[in-house]
Design an enzyme around this catalytic site. Structure first.
Site, PDB file in Angstrom:
ATOM      1  N   LYS A  38       0.817  -1.229   0.000  1.00 14.73           N
ATOM      2  CA  LYS A  38       0.000   0.000   0.000  1.00 14.73           C
ATOM      3  C   LYS A  38       0.842   1.268   0.000  1.00 14.73           C
ATOM      4  O   LYS A  38       0.409   2.297  -0.493  1.00 14.73           O
ATOM      5  CB  LYS A  38      -0.960  -0.007   1.179  1.00 14.73           C
ATOM      6  N   ARG A 133      -6.846   0.755  17.391  1.00 11.94           N
ATOM      7  CA  ARG A 133      -7.423   0.961  16.067  1.00 11.94           C
ATOM      8  C   ARG A 133      -8.380  -0.207  15.850  1.00 11.94           C
ATOM      9  O   ARG A 133      -9.379  -0.303  16.557  1.00 11.94           O
ATOM     10  CB  ARG A 133      -6.320   1.083  15.002  1.00 11.94           C
TER      11      ARG A 133
HETATM   12  C1  LIG Z   1      -0.183  -0.767   6.855  1.00 10.76           C
HETATM   13  C2  LIG Z   1      -0.364  -2.011   7.632  1.00 10.76           C
HETATM   14  C3  LIG Z   1       0.704  -2.888   7.794  1.00 10.76           C
HETATM   15  C4  LIG Z   1       2.089  -2.601   7.265  1.00 10.76           C
HETATM   16  O1  LIG Z   1       2.677  -1.534   7.954  1.00 10.76           O
HETATM   17  P1  LIG Z   1       4.204  -1.146   7.755  1.00 10.76           P
HETATM   18  O2  LIG Z   1       4.508  -0.298   8.931  1.00 10.76           O
HETATM   19  O3  LIG Z   1       4.322  -0.439   6.461  1.00 10.76           O
HETATM   20  O4  LIG Z   1       4.998  -2.401   7.763  1.00 10.76           O
HETATM   21  C5  LIG Z   1       0.451  -4.069   8.463  1.00 10.76           C
HETATM   22  N1  LIG Z   1      -0.765  -4.354   8.967  1.00 10.76           N
HETATM   23  C6  LIG Z   1      -1.810  -3.515   8.839  1.00 10.76           C
HETATM   24  C7  LIG Z   1      -3.122  -3.902   9.418  1.00 10.76           C
HETATM   25  C8  LIG Z   1      -1.650  -2.318   8.173  1.00 10.76           C
HETATM   26  O5  LIG Z   1      -2.696  -1.487   8.045  1.00 10.76           O
END
Ligand SMILES: *Cc1c(COP(=O)(O)O)cnc(C)c1O
Length: 362
Positions: A38, A133
């Site tokens: 993402k 969250r």
């Molecule tokens: C964005 C996200 C991740 C990845 O996060 P990073 O810090 O980029 O490794 C993992 N799990 C969830 C639920 C996320 O929203």
């Protein structure tokens, strides 16, 4: 065509190397990696790089990215890591292999959609361990939900449980915190009378436990984006040695459109800027400035780009212009010259998704 600016250069070799190094380091400790795309807004080439580097899943928070990867021919396990909207349930059953979930009504709706297609959809049930969250806060309700899914929903497979820390609540992924997830997984297993396949212990911030060799037994998946795209946060904020990873996967280039010596303090009666703000301007006398053809439309926030060249400093920006102080730059800049910037996660999400930036793979 290829030398349109601004351009975002993505070094796929370095990205692949980062993913492979982190994947192997994790696998040595019994952990699989879901590769989170993402940050680069699900760009096909980036997702393919994660695939080729052998991640367990390609993961993203956005359904549109999964759908467009699928439609582009991506035939690889894909994971949706934002607990879904009710309105996404049919796309989940159609395009997604595994989703993170926290609401039974939504899970039921996915079950219906999967049933209509004669499929079984895998889910990871999310527990909130204090980051506040997504996920169940009430652990009894969590166990009840797990049991209900196991017994009642024929087209949902409870693949595992997971948690997320360090996103809203800035909670650290300590050994103790992640052990809470392992404890919870044992309770779920007791309830449903079988082992869970996945215990998903967080994102890049949980890589600290891999680097320190103290990840609790029982965690077997991490979902990693930033830690391979930039490998910056753990080094900058926590002092971890990330020198085995490349920090130059992304490079931003913009073209100079004006170079002039000007005052550093605006001249006239001051009110508000283009964004209705009243900034403070330091008067440093007359200085040489370069204007480059890039702005907030491209990168979002000025604090997320970093001039690479010695003697070049950011002064300010508006939607389509960025002002650089080049008084101390050794190079004699002229219109048509190219200036390079490092970027971070905050600007990559904009740079990789806007039509105004020319993306080049090297
Ligand atoms: C964005 C996200 C991740 C990845 O996060 P990073 O810090 O980029 O490794 C993992 N799990 C969830 C639920 C996320 O929203």
């Amino acid at each position: 065509m290829d030398n349109r600016y601004p351009s975002l250069e993505i070094n796929l070799k370095h990205l692949r190397s980062n993913i492979e190094v982190v994947r192997k380091k994790c696998e040595e400790q019994g952990i699989c990696i879901a590769g989170v795309v993402k940050g680069a807004t699900g760009l096909k080439e980036v997702a393919e790089c994660f695939r080729d580097a052998g991640v367990q899943y390609i993961a993203t928070s956005r359904m549109d990215q999964i759908v467009s990867l699928r439609k582009g021919g991506m035939n690889y396990p894909m994971m949706l890591i934002r607990v879904p909207m009710m309105s996404e349930c049919s796309d989940i059953a159609e395009y997604v292999d595994c989703s993170l979930q926290s609401e039974l009504t939504v899970i039921r709706a996915v079950n219906m959609e999967a049933k209509r297609r004669g499929r079984v959809h895998d889910i990871i049930l999310m527990a909130d361990l204090g980051d506040l969250r997504e996920g169940f806060w009430d652990k009894e309700a969590f166990l009840d939900c797990a049991e209900y899914i196991e017994k009642e929903l024929e087209n949902i497979h409870l693949l595992g449980i997971g948690t997320n820390v360090g996103c809203y609540g800035s909670v650290l992924a300590t050994n103790e915190k992640l052990s809470e997830l392992v404890d919870l997984s044992k309770k779920v297993e007791e309830r449903i009378g079988r082992k869970l396949e996945i215990v998903s212990g967080g994102a890049t911030s949980s890589l600290m436990r891999i680097w320190d060799h103290d990840i609790p037994d029982g965690i077997n998946q991490l979902r990693v984006g930033e830690g391979v795209l930039f490998a910056r946060d753990l080094a900058v904020y926590y002092g971890y040695d990330m020198s085995m990873l490349h920090h130059d996967v992304f490079k931003l280039k913009a073209e100079v459109i004006e170079v002039k010596v000007k005052p550093t303090h605006p001249v006239g009666e001051l009110a508000i800027d283009a964004f209705c703000r009243t900034p403070h301007y330091e008067d440093r006398g007359m200085r040489k400035r370069a204007l480059v053809a890039i702005g907030r439309v491209d990168f979002g926030d000025l604090s997320d780009i970093f001039p690479k060249e010695k003697g070049i400093a950011l002064v300010g920006c508006s939607s389509d212009h960025t002002i650089l102080d080049v008084e101390d730059c050794e190079r004699e800049l002229v219109p048509g010259d190219i200036v390079e910037f490092d970027i971070d996660y905050g600007s990559l999400i904009y740079l990789s998704s806007t039509r105004t930036v020319n993306i080049r793979y090297i």
